[in-house]
Design an enzyme around this catalytic site. Structure first.
Site, PDB file in Angstrom:
ATOM      1  N   TYR A  28      -8.751 -14.602   2.849  1.00 59.79           N
ATOM      2  CA  TYR A  28     -10.067 -13.979   2.693  1.00 59.79           C
ATOM      3  C   TYR A  28     -10.291 -13.537   1.252  1.00 59.79           C
ATOM      4  CZ  TYR A  28     -13.916 -10.697   3.107  1.00 59.79           C
ATOM      5  OH  TYR A  28     -15.109 -10.045   2.916  1.00 59.79           O
ATOM      6  N   GLU A  29      -9.217 -13.056   0.601  1.00 60.34           N
ATOM      7  CA  GLU A  29      -9.318 -12.582  -0.782  1.00 60.34           C
ATOM      8  C   GLU A  29      -9.176 -13.702  -1.797  1.00 60.34           C
ATOM      9  OE1 GLU A  29      -6.558  -9.308  -1.118  1.00 60.34           O
ATOM     10  OE2 GLU A  29      -7.947  -7.960  -0.084  1.00 60.34           O
ATOM     11  N   GLU A  92      -3.130   0.243   2.058  1.00 59.18           N
ATOM     12  CA  GLU A  92      -2.840  -0.942   1.261  1.00 59.18           C
ATOM     13  C   GLU A  92      -3.644  -2.149   1.746  1.00 59.18           C
ATOM     14  OE1 GLU A  92      -1.135  -3.544  -1.533  1.00 59.18           O
ATOM     15  OE2 GLU A  92      -1.162  -1.371  -1.483  1.00 59.18           O
ATOM     16  N   VAL A  96      -9.688  -7.361   9.576  1.00 62.57           N
ATOM     17  CA  VAL A  96     -10.150  -7.622  10.937  1.00 62.57           C
ATOM     18  C   VAL A  96     -10.522  -9.102  10.995  1.00 62.57           C
ATOM     19  CG1 VAL A  96     -11.878  -7.083  12.695  1.00 62.57           C
ATOM     20  CG2 VAL A  96     -10.982  -5.253  11.230  1.00 62.57           C
ATOM     21  N   GLY A 104     -16.624  -2.869  15.591  1.00 64.71           N
ATOM     22  CA  GLY A 104     -16.300  -1.541  15.083  1.00 64.71           C
ATOM     23  C   GLY A 104     -14.814  -1.299  14.879  1.00 64.71           C
ATOM     24  N   ILE A 105     -14.027  -2.366  14.827  1.00 65.25           N
ATOM     25  CA  ILE A 105     -12.574  -2.225  14.699  1.00 65.25           C
ATOM     26  C   ILE A 105     -12.184  -1.657  13.342  1.00 65.25           C
ATOM     27  CG2 ILE A 105     -10.402  -3.516  14.600  1.00 65.25           C
ATOM     28  CD1 ILE A 105     -11.683  -5.361  16.775  1.00 65.25           C
ATOM     29  N   ASN A 133     -16.394  -7.867  -3.064  1.00 66.83           N
ATOM     30  CA  ASN A 133     -16.465  -7.755  -1.615  1.00 66.83           C
ATOM     31  C   ASN A 133     -17.575  -6.780  -1.196  1.00 66.83           C
ATOM     32  OD1 ASN A 133     -16.015  -7.697   1.120  1.00 66.83           O
ATOM     33  ND2 ASN A 133     -13.796  -7.401   0.945  1.00 66.83           N
ATOM     34  N   TYR A 140     -17.674   0.866   3.321  1.00 60.92           N
ATOM     35  CA  TYR A 140     -16.937   2.065   2.912  1.00 60.92           C
ATOM     36  C   TYR A 140     -17.884   3.168   2.430  1.00 60.92           C
ATOM     37  CZ  TYR A 140     -12.871  -1.048   3.016  1.00 60.92           C
ATOM     38  OH  TYR A 140     -11.893  -1.936   3.394  1.00 60.92           O
TER      39      TYR A 140
END
Length: 168
Positions: A28-29, A92, A96, A104-105, A133, A140
């Site tokens: 993903y990154e 760290e 998901v 909502g995890i 991102n 956040y």
């Protein structure tokens, strides 16, 4: 009926799953597989050995049929703030799986970690996010996180760490 989400501390039996989550996060990154030298043996030693350096919470989702699937994880450890004279909790990794992102995890994992931080009397709960991102950044910020843009992360690893360790 919506799926049921369960959070559980990882055990040594989860090492393969933890490595899989780490690899999925790396993809993903936008990392390549060779940028993730983690192995099950290293995770076993450093998460469940005589001196564990970090802890993991795994999120599971149960379908209407009662089939439980791993859906995400959070890997965290404690640091220390000299100014606050208290420990801090550092997240760290948070990941998901894409197919579970609308349940909502991520929020549940962060709430669980905030509760751990409060229970351990931590003065801070911190993490970093990649600057590209945007979905995570907005997520956040929506939870009340404050970006600390005046702080720049410094890292020494690999050959540079080797060289610094023997510098005089």
């Amino acid at each position: 009926m919506s799926p049921t989400v369960r959070l559980a501390p990882a055990t040594e039996a989860d090492v393969g799953l933890i490595l899989w989550f780490i690899q999925q996060l790396a993809i993903y990154e936008k990392a390549t597989p060779d940028q993730v030298p983690a192995t099950e043996d290293l995770l076993r030693q450093n998460l469940f050995g005589p001196q564990p350096y970090a802890q993991v919470i795994i999120a599971y989702v149960s379908s209407e049929e009662g089939i439980e699937k791993p859906a995400g994880f959070a890997l965290y450890f404690y640091n220390f703030s000299s100014w606050l004279a208290r420990p801090g909790l550092y997240l760290e990794d948070l990941f998901v799986c894409p197919e579970f992102r609308s349940l909502g995890i991520g929020k549940r994992l962060l709430v669980q970690l905030a509760q751990v931080a409060k229970d351990r009397e931590c003065g801070r709960f911190e993490w970093v996010v990649l600057d590209w991102n945007e979905p995570a950044i907005q997520f956040y910020l929506g939870l009340g996180a404050k970006q600390m843009k005046e702080w720049i992360i410094n890292r020494v690893s690999g050959p540079a760490l080797d060289a610094l360790a023997i510098a005089d």
